[in-house]
Design a protein around this motif. Structure first.
Motif, mmCIF file in Angstrom:
data_model
loop_
_atom_site.group_PDB
_atom_site.id
_atom_site.type_symbol
_atom_site.label_atom_id
_atom_site.label_comp_id
_atom_site.label_asym_id
_atom_site.label_seq_id
_atom_site.Cartn_x
_atom_site.Cartn_y
_atom_site.Cartn_z
ATOM 1 N N ARG A 289 82.989 -0.916 -77.880
ATOM 2 C CA ARG A 289 84.328 -0.974 -77.326
ATOM 3 C C ARG A 289 84.909 0.430 -77.155
ATOM 4 N NH1 ARG A 289 88.315 -5.264 -77.208
ATOM 5 N NH2 ARG A 289 90.230 -4.251 -76.536
ATOM 6 N N GLY A 290 84.810 1.222 -78.228
ATOM 7 C CA GLY A 290 85.312 2.595 -78.174
ATOM 8 C C GLY A 290 84.604 3.384 -77.085
ATOM 9 N N SER B 4 92.264 4.259 -72.108
ATOM 10 C CA SER B 4 91.547 4.588 -73.334
ATOM 11 C C SER B 4 92.181 3.916 -74.545
ATOM 12 C CB SER B 4 91.475 6.102 -73.525
ATOM 13 O OG SER B 4 92.760 6.604 -73.799
ATOM 14 N N MET B 5 93.453 3.545 -74.440
ATOM 15 C CA MET B 5 94.091 2.905 -75.578
ATOM 16 C C MET B 5 93.493 1.537 -75.895
ATOM 17 S SD MET B 5 98.075 3.828 -75.726
ATOM 18 C CE MET B 5 98.243 3.309 -77.423
ATOM 19 N N PHE B 6 92.842 0.933 -74.881
ATOM 20 C CA PHE B 6 92.232 -0.365 -75.128
ATOM 21 C C PHE B 6 90.944 -0.263 -75.930
ATOM 22 C CE2 PHE B 6 95.165 -1.499 -71.764
ATOM 23 C CZ PHE B 6 95.695 -2.662 -72.286
ATOM 24 N N ALA B 7 90.545 0.967 -76.256
ATOM 25 C CA ALA B 7 89.415 1.124 -77.163
ATOM 26 C C ALA B 7 89.765 0.531 -78.515
ATOM 27 C CB ALA B 7 89.062 2.606 -77.300
ATOM 28 N N ASP B 8 91.045 0.519 -78.811
ATOM 29 C CA ASP B 8 91.535 -0.120 -80.025
ATOM 30 C C ASP B 8 91.694 -1.606 -79.748
ATOM 31 O OD1 ASP B 8 92.902 -0.981 -82.212
ATOM 32 O OD2 ASP B 8 94.768 0.054 -81.718
ATOM 33 N N ASP B 9 90.969 -2.468 -80.478
ATOM 34 C CA ASP B 9 90.974 -3.888 -80.125
ATOM 35 C C ASP B 9 92.319 -4.576 -80.413
ATOM 36 O OD1 ASP B 9 90.704 -3.732 -82.815
ATOM 37 O OD2 ASP B 9 88.659 -4.513 -82.858
ATOM 38 N N GLN B 10 93.217 -3.878 -81.110
ATOM 39 C CA GLN B 10 94.511 -4.499 -81.354
ATOM 40 C C GLN B 10 95.596 -3.996 -80.407
ATOM 41 O OE1 GLN B 10 95.326 -4.160 -85.556
ATOM 42 N NE2 GLN B 10 93.204 -4.694 -86.023
ATOM 43 N N THR C 80 102.940 -2.144 -75.535
ATOM 44 C CA THR C 80 102.873 -0.903 -76.297
ATOM 45 C C THR C 80 102.119 0.157 -75.503
ATOM 46 O OG1 THR C 80 102.232 -2.497 -77.986
ATOM 47 C CG2 THR C 80 102.638 -0.217 -78.713
ATOM 48 N N TYR D 22 103.536 3.645 -74.332
ATOM 49 C CA TYR D 22 102.869 4.826 -74.859
ATOM 50 C C TYR D 22 102.340 5.708 -73.728
ATOM 51 C CZ TYR D 22 100.027 7.697 -77.917
ATOM 52 O OH TYR D 22 99.498 8.755 -78.594
ATOM 53 N N ILE E 113 85.394 8.413 -80.006
ATOM 54 C CA ILE E 113 84.589 7.208 -79.779
ATOM 55 C C ILE E 113 84.291 6.532 -81.111
ATOM 56 C CG2 ILE E 113 82.339 6.342 -79.003
ATOM 57 C CD1 ILE E 113 82.290 8.553 -76.933
ATOM 58 N N ALA F 98 87.961 5.191 -82.631
ATOM 59 C CA ALA F 98 89.023 4.556 -81.864
ATOM 60 C C ALA F 98 89.165 3.081 -82.221
ATOM 61 C CB ALA F 98 88.752 4.709 -80.375
ATOM 62 N N SER F 99 88.040 2.388 -82.387
ATOM 63 C CA SER F 99 88.152 0.951 -82.587
ATOM 64 C C SER F 99 87.983 0.560 -84.050
ATOM 65 C CB SER F 99 87.111 0.228 -81.739
ATOM 66 O OG SER F 99 85.842 0.726 -82.058
ATOM 67 N N TYR G 128 94.720 9.209 -80.997
ATOM 68 C CA TYR G 128 93.552 9.571 -80.204
ATOM 69 C C TYR G 128 93.804 9.609 -78.689
ATOM 70 C CZ TYR G 128 92.211 4.816 -78.786
ATOM 71 O OH TYR G 128 92.179 3.590 -78.197
ATOM 72 N N PRO G 129 94.683 8.748 -78.133
ATOM 73 C CA PRO G 129 94.893 8.896 -76.681
ATOM 74 C C PRO G 129 95.460 10.269 -76.328
ATOM 75 C CG PRO G 129 95.769 6.806 -77.471
ATOM 76 C CD PRO G 129 95.452 7.610 -78.682
#
Lengths: 156, 319, 499
Positions: free
Chosen positions: A83-84, A115-121, A126, A130, C217, C220-221, C391-392
């Motif tokens: 994902r990241g 790139s913020m969607f690399a975070d699954d939450q 937001t 952001y 990388i 991030a998750s 990180y963004p």
């Protein structure tokens, strides 16, 4: 680098990955370097160093391969953070493709947003807020503060 | 912002921009160049940009697109719209590149609208103090012992390098050409005794000559140079007709409308008349040289043919 | 020398000069924090400003940006694992683990203080020994540089935490990446897959990719990557204990000496100095296994080295008028704008400029220390922000920084490629730092080695017949033997301890 996905743990094949990939790199370098003129010792050609380096990498790769295969308890490589990897990559690619077409502000906005969607939450709202903030801060810092010669919006 | 803060900090004289509202230009212009930030090209571009923005009433930003001896920037500029908003600071290397590269992503002459040269400068042949009495003595020594007297130059395919090769071709001398990364490194090597001769610009050579570290043997321009009338030319000492003068200038993509090209040209000439630009160009050892587009085109065409010959005769690897 | 230095101080202490010294270091510090936006960007931006200033003030301003950015560079390295310059790569090695274990304040304090001490030693060398150092620097020809770089490469392969052979392989891989582009000696294109690569891979892309993007990388998750930083930082958490301080004395002394020496050699400078200092610390240490986990001496030594080097780096510039690197060339450009062409006569003709600038380094380092200590609390607060929100912004700064560096889209894409490479490498126990060092040193080695061969007709004995080169040759042989010996003894130890 295709076989790097194949990290099955401690099977022989998995243990050979690092040495194997490096060996492939060494051979590729040597392959191209062999096409460059070697020259003589006092008039060294552009091929001399790349050839040496290609051989050196291959030799080191073989050593690593042997060491890894004989190693009794090799640390298992951690699982790939798909994902990241994906969202960060897409974010950077979007920035690269847009910065000369759409200008700095839109490309910053999209790069940060994606790139913020690399975070699954991540939640869309937001992310939106952001990304807008980030683009605004980036504009202040890079264009107003540092006066970098990049157009904010292309030719506007 | 920081820049403005600092200029006005101790109540420096504020620069009032003339608020002339004209059709051209109605937005920021840019000067692209193909060298790293901080080189002479960058410095010249910034000083010229600063001056030109006063006359044009619009900001002129400097954009550095380094790569492949400046050809990346040339390729970029020549493919931009000829709307008058993109300029390029060009240097002598533009003519060298025409002979040095197997293929270029642009037409060296037809791909551009040449505006004006900014400055022209010769190179100086220098050796450590007391080593060679004169240019004649140097050439005689280099002819007597072929391949042993070393010229340090600022990089393969630089005008400095080609000038050294041209010296080989036009005289009996046979030098060993040693590449360095930039004139400063070559000059350090001369000081440290690693090479015997350096051919470079006045900026590199003069301070050392004034300190008595170097002897200036000759200057590469066809005629004696106004700033240094006592220095003999290569032409009058060892190779009649030898004439190497490098240059910087402003070009634009081909097809810029005449009235816009003329407008830019007059702004470039006005900038050249300003003391800041004039001083800058002179302190780099160059002679400010406002020219017409035709003159600049002729200069470049002439140099392309000279350097292409040298590159072929000296057997320099094409890229 | 001392009375001249006092003359210099009297120049700097004039309020209208002092304020520029302050702004220079402050701005440098701020810009150094931004990854990819280096001192060069800031200095070239301010170059036209110097036209309104006199020569001394311009030089003080620009030089302040330069060494101020060295301070700033360590901040980004410690907090975010983003080395802006090769010299701050080793700062990441110990600084980032410290920050991740909630000791960012301590790391920043040690970095600032060692930088300060290193800078001061550098200034002292500049005042007392500028001329002798110049004489030594001029004795370094192509063979000496080649040998020096070999020592540097050996040192580079020792800085990794894992196996020596893997580190060495990464050094060589770095050299291979450094081969891309037009060959410096003949202009021949090597591995140029696209025209944008003709000038080679950009160091900024490589560093930001291998360190910055790969870290993003990786984390991030995944949450949480670190415990939340404490809300308020008391000075007690920031200042090292007496025992810690004691353990830092010799690393700083060694680091500053190494830095002062390498800085004075044009073209090698701060990068070699900082990781030489690191490698030597690791070798001298009784606890080499602690390196890479947030070991303070491993942070202090290279920090003092790179700041000492950034001061003595002015030696060739000031005494010979020969710029050691692009930043120096820019500073010389500013002098030229003011009608002063720096050369060997600068010290005699312009004593106020010469000594004023040197004295400004002294004052500037003090200012930097004074503004850094209170800022530590602020920087640590940055780590309060959850990594998912940080990180963004990191990516954004990397993208803009890399793009603006050469106005190149290719560079941005390459940064991503190196980010993925760095990520995969770490998964397979390869470390990024040796790659970067090989990348920086490889071209220097090839360039000087081939030049040596060209100059001395392909005669290898030149490396042992020139005195300085011979000494360096012996040193490198000792290093190799030492490395092999410790490698073997380590294996024996492992064999003994593991059943």
């Amino acid at each position: 680098m295709a076989n790097i996905e194949d990290h099955g743990g401690q099977s022989k094949a998995a243990r050979a990955v690092s040495g194997g990939v490096l060996l492939a790199a060494g051979l590729v370098i040597s392959f191209f370097a062999w096409g460059y003129p070697t020259g003589s010792l006092n008039q060294m050609g552009p091929g001399f160093f790349p050839q040496t380096i290609g051989i050196l990498i291959s030799l080191l790769a073989v050593t690593i391969l042997i060491v890894d295969l004989r190693h009794p308890a090799l640390e298992r490589p951690s699982a790939i953070q798909w994902r990241g990897l994906c969202f960060v990559s897409v974010g950077i690619i979007i920035f690269a493709l847009l910065v000369e077409r759409a200008g700095l502000v839109p490309s910053m906005f999209l790069a940060v947003g994606v790139s913020m969607f690399a975070d699954d939450q991540a939640k869309p709202l937001t992310v939106l807020i952001y990304a807008i903030t980030a683009a605004a801060l980036g504009w202040l810092l890079f264009l107003v503060g540092l006066e970098l010669p990049i157009p904010a919006f292309w030719r506007l | 912002m920081f820049k403005k803060l600092l200029t006005t900090l101790p109540l420096m004289a504020a620069l009032a921009l003339p608020a002339a509202a004209q059709e051209f230009p109605d937005r920021a212009l840019r000067i692209v160049h193909g060298f790293g930030p901080g080189g002479n090209a960058d410095t010249v571009a910034r000083i010229v940009a600063e001056e030109m923005s006063k006359g044009l009433g619009q900001p002129v930003v400097v954009e550095s697109r380094p790569g492949a001896g400046g050809t990346v920037a040339s390729g970029y500029v020549s493919n931009e719209d000829p709307d008058g908003y993109t300029m390029q600071l060009m240097v002598g290397g533009h003519a060298v590149a025409a002979g040095l590269y197997e293929s270029l992503p642009y037409e060296s002459v037809d791909g551009f609208t040449f505006i004006s040269t900014l400055g022209q400068f010769p190179f100086i042949v220098a050796a450590r103090s007391g080593e060679y009495e004169s240019m004649e003595a140097l050439i005689a020594a280099a002819a007597a012992a072929p391949g042993t007297i070393k010229i340090g130059h600022s990089g393969v395919g630089s005008t400095q390098h080609l000038t050294g090769e041209l010296l080989d071709l036009r005289t009996d001398a046979d030098f060993l050409h040693i590449p360095y990364k930039g004139g400063a490194a070559a000059s350090t090597a001369l000081m440290g005794g690693e090479v015997d001769v350096v051919i470079d610009t006045g900026t590199v050579i003069r301070p050392q000559a004034e300190a008595g570290v170097y002897d200036i043997l000759a200057i590469t321009s066809g005629e004696r140079w106004p700033d240094a009338p006592d220095v003999p030319t290569v032409s009058e000492t060892v190779a009649e007709g030898f004439d190497v003068v490098s240059w910087t200038g402003i070009g634009m993509p081909a097809g810029v409308p005449d009235e816009i090209a003329d407008r830019i040209r007059s702004e470039v000439h006005a900038a050249l008349a300003a003391t800041s630009v004039n001083d800058m160009i002179s302190s780099l050892g160059a002679q400010p040289s406002p020219s017409t587009g035709e003159e600049m085109t002729a200069l470049i065409e002439d140099q392309i043919s000279v350097w292409t010959d040298v590159i072929e005769s000296a057997g320099i690897e094409k890229r | 020398m001392l009375d001249q230095f006092i003359l210099g101080l009297s120049v700097v202490m004039q309020p209208n000069v002092l304020i520029y010294a302050f702004f220079g270091v402050f701005l440098g510090q701020l810009i150094g924090v931004l990854p990819g936006v280096g001192a060069i960007t800031a200095i070239s931006l301010l170059l036209p400003v110097t036209f309104y200033l006199d020569a001394t003030t311009s030089m003080i301003l620009l030089a302040g940006i330069y060494y101020g950015s060295q301070y700033g560079g360590s901040i980004a390295s410690i907090l975010l694992n983003l080395p802006g310059t090769p010299s701050s790569v080793v700062t990441c090695l110990e600084g980032y683990p410290l920050a991740q274990s909630n000791r960012a304040g301590l790391a920043l304090f040690v970095a600032a203080f060692s930088s300060f001490l290193g800078g001061m030693v550098g200034v002292a060398v500049l005042v007392l020994a500028a001329i002798p150092m110049t004489v030594i620097a001029l004795k370094f020809g192509a063979p000496e540089y080649a040998m020096l770089v070999i020592i540097g490469l050996l040192a580079a392969s020792m800085i990794g935490t894992g196996s020596q052979i893997r580190s060495l392989a990464m050094v060589v891989l770095g050299i291979a990446l450094g081969l891309v582009g037009a060959d410096a000696t003949t202009g021949y294109y090597r591995f140029v897959a696209m025209p944008e690569l003709a000038d080679g891979i950009s160091l900024v892309s490589l560093a930001m990719g291998l360190f910055g993007v790969s870290e993003v990388i990786r984390h991030a998750s995944r949450r949480p990557m670190r415990g939340a930083a404490p809300l308020s930082v008391s000075m007690r958490d920031v200042i090292p204990t007496r025992a810690q301080a004691k353990s830092l004395v010799f690393p700083i002394v060694r680091g500053s000496s190494i830095g002062s020496f390498f800085g004075a050699l044009p073209g090698t400078g701060a990068a070699i100095a900082s990781f030489m200092a690191y490698a030597i610390e690791k070798r001298f240490s009784r606890k080499p296994e602690k390196f890479g986990t947030g070991h303070l001496p491993g942070l202090a030594a290279p920090e003092s080295a790179n700041n000492a080097a950034s001061q003595t780096g002015f030696i060739p510039t000031l005494t010979l008028g020969v710029p050691g690197d692009a930043v120096m060339a820019l500073i010389i450009g500013a002098l030229i704008l003011n009608g002063i062409i720096p050369g060997p006569r600068l010290m005699v003709d312009q004593p106020e400029l010469f000594w004023g600038v040197i004295a400004s380094f002294f004052v500037g380092n003090i200012i930097l220390l004074l503004i850094n200590i209170p800022l530590i609390k602020l920087w640590v607060l940055l780590l309060r922000i959850p990594y998912q929100k940080l990180y963004p912004m990191i990516l954004l700064m990397i993208c803009v920084g890399v793009y603006s560096h050469r106005t190149s889209v290719t560079d941005v894409l390459l940064t991503l490629a190196f980010g993925i490479l760095g990520y995969l490498m770490k998964n397979y126990r390869f470390e990024p730092a040796p790659v970067l060092l090989g990348f920086v040193l490889g071209p220097l080695l090839e360039d000087n080695f081939r030049r040596t061969m060209l100059l001395y007709g392909g005669d290898f004995t030149i490396f042992v017949t020139r005195p300085i080169s011979a000494v360096l040759f012996v040193c490198s042989v000792i290093l190799i033997v030492w490395a092999l010996w410790s490698c073997l003894s380590l294996r024996r130890k492992v064999a003994r301890t593991s059943p």
